[in-house]
Write an enzyme that holds these catalytic residues in place. Structure first.
Site, PDB file in Angstrom:
ATOM      1  N   TYR A 178       0.851  -1.190   0.000  1.00  0.00           N
ATOM      2  CA  TYR A 178       0.000   0.000   0.000  1.00  0.00           C
ATOM      3  C   TYR A 178       0.880   1.232   0.000  1.00  0.00           C
ATOM      4  O   TYR A 178       2.076   1.157   0.288  1.00  0.00           O
ATOM      5  CB  TYR A 178      -0.958  -0.004   1.192  1.00  0.00           C
ATOM      6  CG  TYR A 178      -0.362   0.406   2.518  1.00  0.00           C
ATOM      7  CD1 TYR A 178       0.192  -0.545   3.368  1.00  0.00           C
ATOM      8  CD2 TYR A 178      -0.370   1.751   2.932  1.00  0.00           C
ATOM      9  CE1 TYR A 178       0.724  -0.178   4.589  1.00  0.00           C
ATOM     10  CE2 TYR A 178       0.165   2.123   4.150  1.00  0.00           C
ATOM     11  CZ  TYR A 178       0.712   1.158   4.979  1.00  0.00           C
ATOM     12  OH  TYR A 178       1.238   1.525   6.185  1.00  0.00           O
ATOM     13  N   CYS A 179       0.248   2.371  -0.317  1.00  0.00           N
ATOM     14  CA  CYS A 179       1.032   3.603  -0.383  1.00  0.00           C
ATOM     15  C   CYS A 179       0.218   4.760   0.180  1.00  0.00           C
ATOM     16  O   CYS A 179      -0.381   4.620   1.235  1.00  0.00           O
ATOM     17  CB  CYS A 179       1.506   3.870  -1.798  1.00  0.00           C
ATOM     18  SG  CYS A 179       0.166   3.823  -3.019  1.00  0.00           S
ATOM     19  N   ARG A 180       0.194   5.891  -0.519  1.00  0.00           N
ATOM     20  CA  ARG A 180      -0.448   7.067   0.085  1.00  0.00           C
ATOM     21  C   ARG A 180      -1.965   7.039  -0.018  1.00  0.00           C
ATOM     22  O   ARG A 180      -2.647   7.774   0.688  1.00  0.00           O
ATOM     23  CB  ARG A 180       0.087   8.339  -0.574  1.00  0.00           C
ATOM     24  CG  ARG A 180       1.523   8.617  -0.165  1.00  0.00           C
ATOM     25  CD  ARG A 180       2.165   9.697  -0.999  1.00  0.00           C
ATOM     26  NE  ARG A 180       3.498  10.026  -0.490  1.00  0.00           N
ATOM     27  CZ  ARG A 180       4.454  10.589  -1.213  1.00  0.00           C
ATOM     28  NH1 ARG A 180       4.230  10.878  -2.477  1.00  0.00           N
ATOM     29  NH2 ARG A 180       5.623  10.859  -0.671  1.00  0.00           N
ATOM     30  N   GLY A 181      -2.465   6.249  -0.901  1.00  0.00           N
ATOM     31  CA  GLY A 181      -3.917   6.185  -1.057  1.00  0.00           C
ATOM     32  C   GLY A 181      -4.303   5.898  -2.489  1.00  0.00           C
ATOM     33  O   GLY A 181      -3.461   5.538  -3.306  1.00  0.00           O
TER      34      GLY A 181
END
Lengths: 231, 231
Positions: A178-181
């Site tokens: 996952y990352c920032r969104g």
DNA sequence: CAACTATTCAATTGTTTTGTTGAATAGTTA
DNA sequence: TAACTATTCAACAAAACAATTGAATAGTTG
């Protein structure tokens, strides 16, 4: 003029100050970046491709409306969101925008087709499989953003260092990145890298703030607040 | 230019379309009004003190961003919010604005001092006392807004007709009034009227949407959705 | 069909906002 | 102290916006 009218005008004038901050694409991008963690003007300028003077100006606008604050560290001015609720509000804005504007949905599916077929799995599925120990959750954002706050159980390997650390990954688990969104491509890039090395991998589209809202809305009964922020 | 950069620019451009709608005080007021129920251009013009052409123009902006929709009824064009989530989003915006901008808090307390000392009671207190049958909840908005949706247990007496209906009110209960929400003065005016007639009265500052959010966040465990909308 | 109503459209004006440039400031390092 | 860095400030031009006006449209009523 009517007193009530005047009062309302003043009131809505104030609300519009917040609104004005949200009316420029670049400003929205800045808030989103800051929602992940404090950053210097220079970092923001590089991340958004704007001139430094321009970033500074936008930050000032945001500061006037109390959406961001800063403190000086040596030579640098480090900006951050003024409140956690600002980040949460941005999630609301994203949700609403995505619901109302088909264009955004289109842009999202377009880019994912471009990035191979990389449909995200749902948070629900992730949680289930994490509890069964089937997956390793990978936070591919820069390390300082991970330190600011992350999904419990996740480990941090910034996207740039992923190739170096391939050997350290467990072979018996699937990787979920996952990352920032939903509007950040890093997790998709990570999956691409992992898959190209023959590692089973997928992604979720949620970031920390979307996750937080998810848990707050699902196990409302359990406890008051998740303590996932290391401050 | 970089492909990812271009994608993000397009994406944030779209988010900013929603943002732009929120950047004008008058537009915000229009959304708030529509959040209470459908209205004609003419009604909106009267309620906000703007010229009809001006209202029409703002409504078009809102329509382009899919925040409102309309259908024609005879000679009139009736606008309404495109989704219930728009109203909910406005609550988020109000919350954030009030939290960040001291100015709004000041304006709010100012006007209440002006309207005698009329501190609202909390929703929690209201719920408790309603269950014990101690209070009568009064919706003082126009009747059509009440019909669109109201707090369960409330009865409708529009502010303009309050004086006429004084006799029908029970004498053994305290009256609690509510209106469109924290930035609407009708409930305060109602309390003023009632008190001047020697009736024990108070108000809550929440409106239907704030109430809805409140119940969704407190008894999350019970059921999925309150069915308070009569459509 | 004529008169009327509610709304939208189009053109105009003045105002605000954006991004750009180059200079000014404050703080750091040698 | 001099050179350097990161940031802000100030001034400008181009673009976008808001409010106003009067005309155009679509629908209704007598």
């Amino acid at each position: 003029m009517n007193l009530e009218r005047k009062w309302k005008d003043q009131l809505y004038q104030e609300f519009a100050r917040i609104g004005k901050c949200l009316s420029s694409p670049k400003r929205l991008e800045l808030i989103d970046l800051l929602a992940q963690g404090p950053k210097s003007v220079d970092q923001l300028s590089k991340a958004t491709g704007m001139s430094i003077a321009n970033v500074s100006q936008h930050l000032q606008t945001l500061h006037e409306s109390r959406l961001v604050r800063f403190n000086k560290k040596g030579n640098f001015v480090i900006y951050e969101v003024a409140e956690l609720s600002v980040a949460d509000f941005m999630v609301s804005l994203h949700r609403l925008s995505e619901k109302q504007l088909v264009e955004i949905q289109r842009l999202k599916t377009d880019i994912l087709q471009h990035h191979a077929s990389m449909e995200p799995i749902s948070l629900e599925v992730l949680m289930e499989r994490m509890e069964r120990g089937e997956v390793l959750l990978l936070d591919v954002r820069p390390e300082d953003e991970y330190v600011m706050g992350h999904i419990p159980g996740a480990i941090s390997i910034p996207i740039g260092e992923l190739e170096k650390h391939l050997a350290t990954l467990p072979v018996n688990k699937e990787i979920v990145a996952y990352c920032r969104g939903p509007y950040c491509l890093m997790s998709a890039q990570a999956v691409e890298i992992l898959k190209s090395k023959g590692i089973k991998a997928s992604r979720i589209e949620e970031g920390v703030h979307e996750w937080k809202r998810y848990v707050e809305h699902s196990n409302k009964s359990t406890q008051g607040k998740a303590s996932y922020i290391n401050n």
